[in-house]
Design an enzyme around this catalytic site. Structure first.
Site, PDB file in Angstrom:
ATOM      1  N   TYR A  40     -12.442  -2.138  -3.634  1.00 37.79           N
ATOM      2  CA  TYR A  40     -12.929  -2.300  -2.256  1.00 37.79           C
ATOM      3  C   TYR A  40     -14.455  -2.179  -2.157  1.00 37.79           C
ATOM      4  CZ  TYR A  40      -8.293  -2.290   0.012  1.00 37.79           C
ATOM      5  OH  TYR A  40      -7.034  -2.610   0.465  1.00 37.79           O
ATOM      6  N   ASN A  63      -2.003   0.370   6.715  1.00 37.06           N
ATOM      7  CA  ASN A  63      -1.435  -0.855   7.290  1.00 37.06           C
ATOM      8  C   ASN A  63      -0.559  -1.654   6.320  1.00 37.06           C
ATOM      9  OD1 ASN A  63      -3.492  -1.804   5.712  1.00 37.06           O
ATOM     10  ND2 ASN A  63      -4.446  -3.067   7.276  1.00 37.06           N
ATOM     11  N   HIS A  66      -2.239  -5.440   1.748  1.00 42.17           N
ATOM     12  CA  HIS A  66      -3.543  -6.104   1.638  1.00 42.17           C
ATOM     13  C   HIS A  66      -3.304  -7.519   1.138  1.00 42.17           C
ATOM     14  CE1 HIS A  66      -7.626  -7.113   0.381  1.00 42.17           C
ATOM     15  NE2 HIS A  66      -7.074  -7.592  -0.722  1.00 42.17           N
ATOM     16  N   GLU A  71      -9.886 -10.932  -7.144  1.00 35.37           N
ATOM     17  CA  GLU A  71      -8.910  -9.844  -6.963  1.00 35.37           C
ATOM     18  C   GLU A  71      -7.726  -9.977  -7.922  1.00 35.37           C
ATOM     19  OE1 GLU A  71      -9.923  -8.929  -2.262  1.00 35.37           O
ATOM     20  OE2 GLU A  71      -7.914  -9.577  -2.808  1.00 35.37           O
ATOM     21  N   LYS A  95       0.812  -1.217   0.000  1.00 40.39           N
ATOM     22  CA  LYS A  95       0.000   0.000   0.000  1.00 40.39           C
ATOM     23  C   LYS A  95       0.852   1.277   0.000  1.00 40.39           C
ATOM     24  CE  LYS A  95      -3.932  -2.179   2.350  1.00 40.39           C
ATOM     25  NZ  LYS A  95      -4.947  -1.996   3.414  1.00 40.39           N
TER      26      LYS A  95
HETATM   27  P1  CMP Z   1      -7.439  -4.533   3.830  1.00 43.65           P
HETATM   28  O1  CMP Z   1      -7.005  -5.910   4.147  1.00 43.65           O
HETATM   29  O2  CMP Z   1      -6.816  -3.884   2.653  1.00 43.65           O
HETATM   30  O3  CMP Z   1      -9.020  -4.513   3.626  1.00 43.65           O
HETATM   31  C1  CMP Z   1      -9.823  -3.398   3.935  1.00 43.65           C
HETATM   32  C2  CMP Z   1      -9.059  -2.290   4.537  1.00 43.65           C
HETATM   33  O4  CMP Z   1      -9.819  -1.309   5.206  1.00 43.65           O
HETATM   34  C3  CMP Z   1      -8.150  -2.819   5.640  1.00 43.65           C
HETATM   35  O5  CMP Z   1      -7.122  -3.597   5.095  1.00 43.65           O
HETATM   36  C4  CMP Z   1      -7.736  -1.555   6.337  1.00 43.65           C
HETATM   37  O6  CMP Z   1      -6.629  -0.919   5.738  1.00 43.65           O
HETATM   38  C5  CMP Z   1      -8.967  -0.693   6.128  1.00 43.65           C
HETATM   39  N1  CMP Z   1      -9.634  -0.554   7.409  1.00 43.65           N
HETATM   40  C6  CMP Z   1     -10.175  -1.519   8.156  1.00 43.65           C
HETATM   41  N2  CMP Z   1     -10.694  -1.014   9.286  1.00 43.65           N
HETATM   42  C7  CMP Z   1     -10.461   0.316   9.243  1.00 43.65           C
HETATM   43  C8  CMP Z   1     -10.741   1.392  10.110  1.00 43.65           C
HETATM   44  N3  CMP Z   1     -11.378   1.197  11.257  1.00 43.65           N
HETATM   45  N4  CMP Z   1     -10.365   2.632   9.729  1.00 43.65           N
HETATM   46  C9  CMP Z   1      -9.726   2.825   8.550  1.00 43.65           C
HETATM   47  N5  CMP Z   1      -9.427   1.824   7.685  1.00 43.65           N
HETATM   48  C10 CMP Z   1      -9.796   0.604   8.034  1.00 43.65           C
END
Ligand code: CMP
Length: 139
Positions: A50, A113, A116, A127, A10
């Site tokens: 998403y 984070n 993904h 995906e 990311k």
């Molecule tokens: P990902 O595995 O990419 O799938 C959905 C994404 O939404 C997740 O990782 C996080 O990066 C994001 N996400 C999940 N919960 C939250 C949250 N509470 N606030 C902001 N982003 C979130």
């Protein structure tokens, strides 16, 4: 069984020059990078990827973030690749991620984070097809 999963490095990670360090974690775990490209998503493309999260309060922020800097999309292959990748990534929230995992070491917050990964075989297939044609997968 040998599986393939879709992985995304990311914007928070590409921005901090962590692509190689993250790829080393995947490779050390026995995952093979069988396709990979660095791309800049538009907010609309991030929203489409998403779409399952459309109703979540963080959806707009998530789409903005995913379009904020380039991402590296990749296909990881290996025995039980989907679960293995999730293990190497660690929990979604870095505060809950096990030591040594990508998110424990590199993630900045639950939103930013670093990586993904697909969560099941069905989503992995969808995906992977979102970003790659069959010709681009070189096992
Ligand atoms: P990902 O595995 O990419 O799938 C959905 C994404 O939404 C997740 O990782 C996080 O990066 C994001 N996400 C999940 N919960 C939250 C949250 N509470 N606030 C902001 N982003 C979130």
């Amino acid at each position: 069984a040998v599986e393939r999963t879709l992985s995304i490095i990311k914007p928070d990670a590409t921005k901090r020059n962590l692509t190689g360090k993250i790829n080393a974690k995947f490779e050390d775990a026995g995952l093979r990078i069988v396709a990979q490209k660095r791309i800049q998503l538009t907010k609309a493309q991030a929203g489409e990827f998403y779409a399952v999260h459309k109703e979540r309060p963080f959806y707009d922020e998530l789409c903005e973030f995913m379009a904020s800097e380039p991402v590296v999309v990749q296909v990881l292959e290996g025995d039980g690749a989907i679960a293995k990748n999730r293990e190497v990534m660690g929990a979604t929230n870095p505060a809950d991620a096990a030591p040594g995992t990508i998110r424990a070491e590199f993630a900045e917050s639950v939103g930013e984070n670093s990586v993904h990964g697909s969560d099941a075989p069905e989503t992995a297939a969808v995906e992977i097809a979102f970003f790659f044609s069959g010709l681009e997968l070189v096992g």
